[in-house]
Design an enzyme around this catalytic site. Structure first.
Site, mmCIF file in Angstrom:
data_model
loop_
_atom_site.group_PDB
_atom_site.id
_atom_site.type_symbol
_atom_site.label_atom_id
_atom_site.label_comp_id
_atom_site.label_asym_id
_atom_site.label_seq_id
_atom_site.Cartn_x
_atom_site.Cartn_y
_atom_site.Cartn_z
ATOM 1 N N HIS A 57 0.841 -1.224 0.000
ATOM 2 C CA HIS A 57 0.000 0.000 0.000
ATOM 3 C C HIS A 57 0.865 1.259 0.000
ATOM 4 O O HIS A 57 0.526 2.258 0.623
ATOM 5 C CB HIS A 57 -0.943 0.033 1.204
ATOM 6 N N ASN A 130 -10.222 -2.839 2.829
ATOM 7 C CA ASN A 130 -9.954 -2.835 1.393
ATOM 8 C C ASN A 130 -11.257 -2.576 0.644
ATOM 9 O O ASN A 130 -12.320 -2.493 1.259
ATOM 10 C CB ASN A 130 -9.392 -4.199 0.962
HETATM 11 C C1 HEM Z 1 -1.695 -10.965 7.750
HETATM 12 C C2 HEM Z 1 -2.191 -10.106 6.896
HETATM 13 C C3 HEM Z 1 -1.640 -8.727 6.656
HETATM 14 C C4 HEM Z 1 -0.448 -8.174 7.008
HETATM 15 C C5 HEM Z 1 0.706 -8.822 7.782
HETATM 16 C C6 HEM Z 1 -0.441 -6.808 6.527
HETATM 17 C C7 HEM Z 1 0.599 -5.924 6.682
HETATM 18 C C8 HEM Z 1 0.586 -4.607 6.279
HETATM 19 C C9 HEM Z 1 1.652 -3.672 6.481
HETATM 20 C C10 HEM Z 1 2.979 -3.994 7.165
HETATM 21 C C11 HEM Z 1 1.258 -2.482 5.977
HETATM 22 C C12 HEM Z 1 2.053 -1.184 5.956
HETATM 23 C C13 HEM Z 1 1.675 -0.375 7.180
HETATM 24 C C14 HEM Z 1 2.419 0.923 7.277
HETATM 25 O O1 HEM Z 1 3.607 0.979 6.930
HETATM 26 O O2 HEM Z 1 1.797 1.913 7.744
HETATM 27 C C15 HEM Z 1 -0.070 -2.653 5.464
HETATM 28 C C16 HEM Z 1 -0.828 -1.652 4.912
HETATM 29 C C17 HEM Z 1 -2.173 -1.780 4.653
HETATM 30 N N1 HEM Z 1 -2.928 -2.933 4.705
HETATM 31 FE FE1 HEM Z 1 -2.292 -4.726 5.271
HETATM 32 N N2 HEM Z 1 -1.631 -6.560 5.894
HETATM 33 C C18 HEM Z 1 -2.396 -7.699 5.966
HETATM 34 C C19 HEM Z 1 -3.666 -7.859 5.476
HETATM 35 C C20 HEM Z 1 -4.502 -6.845 5.102
HETATM 36 C C21 HEM Z 1 -5.920 -6.960 4.913
HETATM 37 C C22 HEM Z 1 -6.714 -8.244 5.102
HETATM 38 C C23 HEM Z 1 -6.381 -5.719 4.598
HETATM 39 C C24 HEM Z 1 -7.763 -5.256 4.317
HETATM 40 C C25 HEM Z 1 -8.846 -5.894 4.710
HETATM 41 C C26 HEM Z 1 -5.242 -4.824 4.575
HETATM 42 C C27 HEM Z 1 -5.298 -3.479 4.314
HETATM 43 C C28 HEM Z 1 -4.226 -2.619 4.387
HETATM 44 C C29 HEM Z 1 -4.320 -1.201 4.101
HETATM 45 C C30 HEM Z 1 -5.562 -0.424 3.697
HETATM 46 C C31 HEM Z 1 -3.030 -0.676 4.269
HETATM 47 C C32 HEM Z 1 -2.601 0.766 4.052
HETATM 48 C C33 HEM Z 1 -2.912 1.594 5.278
HETATM 49 C C34 HEM Z 1 -2.543 3.031 5.017
HETATM 50 O O3 HEM Z 1 -3.206 3.652 4.158
HETATM 51 O O4 HEM Z 1 -1.595 3.512 5.633
HETATM 52 N N3 HEM Z 1 -4.115 -5.545 4.883
HETATM 53 N N4 HEM Z 1 -0.453 -3.966 5.630
#
Ligand code: HEM
Length: 490
Positions: A57, A130
């Site tokens: 993201h 999402n």
């Molecule tokens: C085990 C599953 C997951 C892991 C380990 C994971 C891990 C991460 C990490 C490390 C980031 C970066 C965060 C940052 O640097 O601020 C991120 C961003 C993000 N993830 Fe995940 N994620 C997972 C599943 C999901 C799922 C299931 C969704 C949605 C239902 C999701 C939605 C998002 C969104 C929207 C962002 C961006 C947030 C922002 O705008 O700063 N992720 N994810």
């Protein structure tokens, strides 16, 4: 002679700068002298302008807005921002693509992040979802491998659909989300024209200590609009960001109707589908959508880096009345995000104005990198002279103390809870993918098959066979159409 400026240029220590175009040199041709501290300050700061981009993201757009409650939710939750019809709550939203780096295109075939930070009067609630109601995985141990397979080829640094399909061929639990991704919904035309979902099941609890399971849905009031592959490649890479900023600037504020699904604890125990499996939806026929409010985005950020880039959303940022569910993906995310924030922004990221609570906050955490930045709201400079340990003898004088009445009701573990790695790989991976497929029109089925074939054609014969077997498990016609689309391309 230039006139005395209205706003004097200063160096970082605030001292007025006399000259900003020419370094100090010994003689006209140089060399620089070592007292060029202003040059050194500029160069050194410039070297440190970048922070790590989000590992997923990375590319996103943020804006502020308002959530307005249209239905009192006191029967389900004590969450303060869900009490009292008409109550407004300020929020910050960030939309994103997932796989690409900061300088990739806004129009990738990729899920879109839909992250919201509600600045409630009882702390910040982050809804980090999402634009799809399900996810590729139901076990977090698979997440890094999954992301590696979707990002660029490590040797060539080029997109590589063969690797994507190789992962999916070995992970049938991804089929439902992969079907959504490859469908006509796979490339939103803009961030305004897509829905948002918590995807996860969360919990609500009310003043009687009753828990309900719930999911968030944000339905775009602009209508769904999507692009085909051939349209997407024509779009300017920053088009979705431009679209959102322009709409807000011309006061054409995008909005979403906010709905929830609710499941009682007894229903969860008896329901045929595991309600905490992130690869599954709760069918609306069984758990209808309940409308609870409107979300509107109405203010652009003043500074992209300070606000959007340094925004930190965590699936573990809950407020009293809302909490986690047993979903194992969610627990892992509650660890992963704050960990990413400490690395990417710093241990005191929550002190930055975009991340800081809008309500007063008091705790016993102190110091660390950049502690004591003047906070925008709430606590004072590194919590000033306040006591920095607990328990203490000073709570009657105003030192912070826990608030037992916001305790979540206890959650029983039902059935056996032997500790081991439970194998969920062979859960029902196909039924909901098949149901979704059968809901599609003939045209949508053909688009789906064509989009899959475009990538699958690059995979090995073995991967192709295993993917076709998965499509066939979902629906024989699904497999037949993909097979036909591959034949047409070949
Ligand atoms: C085990 C599953 C997951 C892991 C380990 C994971 C891990 C991460 C990490 C490390 C980031 C970066 C965060 C940052 O640097 O601020 C991120 C961003 C993000 N993830 Fe995940 N994620 C997972 C599943 C999901 C799922 C299931 C969704 C949605 C239902 C999701 C939605 C998002 C969104 C929207 C962002 C961006 C947030 C922002 O705008 O700063 N992720 N994810």
């Amino acid at each position: 002679m230039s006139q005395h400026p209205k706003c004097p240029l200063t160096s970082a220590n605030g001292a007025p700068v006399a000259e900003d175009q020419n370094s100090i040199t010994a003689g006209e041709r140089g060399p620089l002298t070592f007292d060029n501290w202003r040059v050194f300050e500029k160069l050194a700061h410039f070297n440190r302008e970048r922070i790590p981009e989000r590992v997923v993201h990375a590319r996103g757009t943020g804006a502020y807005g308002t959530f307005t409650l249209s239905r009192d939710m006191g029967e389900y939750t004590i969450a303060s921002f869900l009490q009292g019809k008409g109550k407004p709550t300020e929020l910050f939203a960030r939309f994103s693509t997932v796989g690409g780096g900061q300088d990739s295109s806004d129009y990738a075939r990729d899920p879109r992040g839909f992250a919201l930070k509600f600045y409630t009067e009882k702390g910040n609630f982050d809804m980090v979802g999402n634009n799809t109601p399900v996810f590729f995985l139901r076990d977090p141990i698979k997440f890094p491998d999954f992301v590696h397979s979707q990002k660029k080829n490590p040797a060539t640094n080029l997109p590589d659909p063969a690797r994507m399909f190789e992962f999916w061929a070995n992970s049938p639990q991804s089929l439902h989300q992969m079907t959504i991704l490859m469908s006509d919904r796979g490339i939103p035309a803009s961030y305004r024209h897509m829905h948002g979902f918590s995807s996860h099941t969360l919990s609500f609890w009310n003043a009687r200590g009753e828990r309900h399971w719930m999911k968030w849905h944000f339905k775009t009031n602009q209508g769904i609009r999507t692009l085909r592959n051939e349209e997407a490649v024509q779009m300017p890479p920053f088009g979705a960001q431009q679209d959102l900023i322009d709409a807000i600037a011309r006061k054409d504020y995008p909005s979403w109707t906010v709905k929830v699904q609710i499941m009682t604890e007894p229903e969860a125990r008896n329901y045929a589908i595991n309600p905490f499996d992130l690869t599954k939806v709760w069918p609306h026929a069984d758990f209808p959508l309940i409308e609870i409010g409107q979300l509107e985005l109405n203010r652009n950020v003043a500074n992209y880096f300070a606000e959007t880039e340094q925004a930190t959303f965590s699936p573990g940022n809950f407020v009293p009345g809302i909490n986690a569910s047993p979903d194992k993906m969610l627990q892992a995310r509650m660890l992963a995000y704050p960990d990413a924030h400490r690395y990417r922004v710093g241990v005191n990221a929550s002190q930055l104005p975009v991340n800081s609570p809008r309500c007063p906050f008091h705790h016993y955490q102190r110091d660390g990198t950049m502690a004591g930045m003047p906070p925008a709201f709430g606590s004072d400079n590194n919590q000033g002279s306040g006591v920095n340990f607990y328990p203490n003898d000073r709570t009657t004088d105003g030192a912070p103390a826990p608030v037992p009445e916001v305790a979540e009701p206890p959650m029983p573990i039902l059935g056996k809870a032997w500790i081991k790695a439970y194998d969920t790989q062979q859960g029902d991976n196909f039924t909901q993918a098949g149901t979704l497929y059968r809901l599609m029109s003939d045209n949508q089925k053909n688009q789906l098959a064509g989009n899959i074939a475009d990538g699958l054609i690059h995979a090995t014969a073995s991967v192709q066979q295993r993917m076709l077997a998965q499509f066939g498990e979902a629906d024989p016609d699904y497999a037949a159409r993909v097979q036909q689309a591959m034949t047409d391309i070949a």
